[in-house]
Scaffold this motif. Structure first.
Motif, mmCIF file in Angstrom:
data_model
loop_
_atom_site.group_PDB
_atom_site.id
_atom_site.type_symbol
_atom_site.label_atom_id
_atom_site.label_comp_id
_atom_site.label_asym_id
_atom_site.label_seq_id
_atom_site.Cartn_x
_atom_site.Cartn_y
_atom_site.Cartn_z
ATOM 1 N N GLU A 15 12.264 -3.907 2.208
ATOM 2 C CA GLU A 15 12.104 -2.756 3.101
ATOM 3 C C GLU A 15 12.108 -1.445 2.319
ATOM 4 O O GLU A 15 11.365 -0.510 2.650
ATOM 5 N N LEU A 16 12.919 -1.369 1.280
ATOM 6 C CA LEU A 16 12.937 -0.165 0.442
ATOM 7 C C LEU A 16 11.597 0.014 -0.271
ATOM 8 O O LEU A 16 11.078 1.135 -0.372
ATOM 9 N N ILE A 17 11.038 -1.088 -0.772
ATOM 10 C CA ILE A 17 9.721 -1.015 -1.427
ATOM 11 C C ILE A 17 8.662 -0.548 -0.433
ATOM 12 O O ILE A 17 7.811 0.293 -0.759
ATOM 13 N N LEU A 18 8.709 -1.073 0.792
ATOM 14 C CA LEU A 18 7.746 -0.669 1.815
ATOM 15 C C LEU A 18 7.896 0.814 2.169
ATOM 16 O O LEU A 18 6.898 1.516 2.338
ATOM 17 N N MET A 19 9.137 1.275 2.258
ATOM 18 C CA MET A 19 9.357 2.695 2.567
ATOM 19 C C MET A 19 8.852 3.576 1.430
ATOM 20 O O MET A 19 8.228 4.618 1.655
ATOM 21 N N GLY A 20 9.113 3.127 0.196
ATOM 22 C CA GLY A 20 8.603 3.878 -0.949
ATOM 23 C C GLY A 20 7.086 3.935 -0.957
ATOM 24 O O GLY A 20 6.490 4.976 -1.268
ATOM 25 N N ALA A 21 6.446 2.818 -0.588
ATOM 26 C CA ALA A 21 4.980 2.777 -0.543
ATOM 27 C C ALA A 21 4.444 3.712 0.535
ATOM 28 O O ALA A 21 3.410 4.379 0.338
ATOM 29 N N LEU A 22 5.123 3.780 1.673
ATOM 30 C CA LEU A 22 4.715 4.718 2.733
ATOM 31 C C LEU A 22 4.807 6.156 2.242
ATOM 32 O O LEU A 22 3.921 6.979 2.507
ATOM 33 N N CYS A 23 5.886 6.464 1.534
ATOM 34 C CA CYS A 23 6.063 7.822 1.010
ATOM 35 C C CYS A 23 4.973 8.167 0.003
ATOM 36 O O CYS A 23 4.402 9.264 0.027
ATOM 37 N N GLU A 24 4.688 7.205 -0.885
ATOM 38 C CA GLU A 24 3.642 7.435 -1.883
ATOM 39 C C GLU A 24 2.294 7.649 -1.207
ATOM 40 O O GLU A 24 1.522 8.553 -1.586
ATOM 41 N N ARG A 42 -5.414 14.297 5.789
ATOM 42 C CA ARG A 42 -4.284 15.155 6.162
ATOM 43 C C ARG A 42 -3.592 14.603 7.409
ATOM 44 O O ARG A 42 -2.360 14.571 7.488
ATOM 45 N N GLU A 43 -4.391 14.168 8.366
ATOM 46 C CA GLU A 43 -3.823 13.604 9.603
ATOM 47 C C GLU A 43 -3.076 12.298 9.314
ATOM 48 O O GLU A 43 -2.046 12.002 9.940
ATOM 49 N N LYS A 44 -3.590 11.525 8.365
ATOM 50 C CA LYS A 44 -2.914 10.280 7.986
ATOM 51 C C LYS A 44 -1.526 10.575 7.425
ATOM 52 O O LYS A 44 -0.542 9.899 7.769
ATOM 53 N N ALA A 45 -1.443 11.591 6.563
ATOM 54 C CA ALA A 45 -0.148 11.959 5.973
ATOM 55 C C ALA A 45 0.843 12.375 7.046
ATOM 56 O O ALA A 45 2.026 12.014 6.991
ATOM 57 N N ILE A 46 0.363 13.119 8.026
ATOM 58 C CA ILE A 46 1.237 13.561 9.119
ATOM 59 C C ILE A 46 1.712 12.363 9.943
ATOM 60 O O ILE A 46 2.884 12.275 10.327
ATOM 61 N N GLY A 47 0.808 11.426 10.203
ATOM 62 C CA GLY A 47 1.181 10.232 10.951
ATOM 63 C C GLY A 47 2.154 9.340 10.194
ATOM 64 O O GLY A 47 3.046 8.720 10.793
ATOM 65 N N LEU A 48 2.014 9.276 8.878
ATOM 66 C CA LEU A 48 2.897 8.447 8.063
ATOM 67 C C LEU A 48 4.336 8.931 8.109
ATOM 68 O O LEU A 48 5.275 8.129 7.956
ATOM 69 N N GLU A 49 4.529 10.221 8.335
ATOM 70 C CA GLU A 49 5.901 10.755 8.406
ATOM 71 C C GLU A 49 6.693 10.056 9.500
ATOM 72 O O GLU A 49 7.885 9.753 9.321
ATOM 73 N N LYS A 50 6.054 9.768 10.617
ATOM 74 C CA LYS A 50 6.739 9.068 11.722
ATOM 75 C C LYS A 50 7.076 7.629 11.322
ATOM 76 O O LYS A 50 8.144 7.110 11.667
ATOM 77 N N GLU A 51 6.156 6.978 10.608
ATOM 78 C CA GLU A 51 6.425 5.613 10.144
ATOM 79 C C GLU A 51 7.593 5.594 9.156
ATOM 80 O O GLU A 51 8.418 4.663 9.152
ATOM 81 N N ILE A 52 7.658 6.610 8.314
ATOM 82 C CA ILE A 52 8.758 6.708 7.346
ATOM 83 C C ILE A 52 10.091 6.886 8.069
ATOM 84 O O ILE A 52 11.093 6.269 7.699
ATOM 85 N N ASP A 53 10.104 7.701 9.111
ATOM 86 C CA ASP A 53 11.330 7.878 9.902
ATOM 87 C C ASP A 53 11.779 6.556 10.516
ATOM 88 O O ASP A 53 12.975 6.232 10.523
#
Length: 218
Positions: A15-24, A42-53
């Motif tokens: 799960e940590l690796i997956l979270m790191g990959a989302l951040c990257e 740009r929209e993808k990056a904004i959407g990824l923030e919710k997945e990271i949370d």
């Protein structure tokens, strides 16, 4: 009991690796959205923030379960404590990638993209992303040398920030009417510098999980 603990620890690592990959992915998408002027990135990056949370909450739940069920001590306890601290830094990285994407959108709509080609923002983003990935890997692999290398790499990100600041000063001198856009670029560079700082924090927690101290070993 130990076998069950190690299975849960493997899940935590995954799960940590997956979270790191989302951040990257968020960092890369935000900066490419800036450099290429692509709104979709740009929209993808904004959407990824919710997945990271969401990933942060999932990992926190795993850590709490491990603490309650296994009641770990010594090195095991340090690993779980470090993981809890690491996901806080990764969540903030997601926030900063979102901030970069939002500023990139503002520049695309209202600013001037002329200076972006001469800036080292792409280099800075690549280095910060590399540090993030290496810091998470160092935890999963319990690799003290890799964690130390991440901490030492902070100087590279800092020097790139200074270089970008100098480039923007030169650009403003030649294009005084574009001062606001230049400040936006400077803020993006500052967010990338902070991402590097968070990667260092993660690496320091890795050092703690292995040695019991956040002090960089000689």
């Amino acid at each position: 009991m130990r076998e069950q603990y190690h299975k849960q620890l493997e899940i935590l690592h995954t799960e940590l690796i997956l979270m790191g990959a989302l951040c990257e992915d968020a960092i890369v998408s935000a900066v490419k959205g800036l450099l290429n002027g692509e709104a979709a990135l740009r929209e993808k990056a904004i959407g990824l923030e919710k997945e990271i949370d969401m990933k942060e909450r999932d990992i926190e739940a795993i850590c709490v379960k491990l603490l309650l069920r296994e009641q770990p001590v010594a090195g095991d306890l340090r690993q779980i404590t470090a993981a809890q601290r690491m996901i806080t830094d990764m969540e903030r990285i997601g926030d900063q990638a979102e901030d970069i994407a939002e500023l990139a959108g503002f520049i695309a709509e209202h600013g001037d993209l002329d200076p972006v080609g001469s800036l080292h923002i792409g280099d800075m983003a690549w280095e910060a992303s590399r540090m993030l990935t290496a810091s998470v890997d160092s935890f999963v692999e319990a690799d003290l040398a890799k964690a130390k290398n991440v901490i030492l790499s902070d100087d590279i990100v800092d020097s790139l920030f200074i270089k970008i600041k100098g480039e923007l000063i030169d650009y403003i001198a030649q294009n005084p009417g574009n001062g606001e856009t230049s400040l936006d670029f400077l803020m993006i560079a500052k967010y990338l510098e902070r991402i590097g700082d968070h990667a260092v924090n993660i690496a320091e927690w890795v050092v703690y999980s292995i040695t019991g101290s956040r002090r960089i070993p000689d």
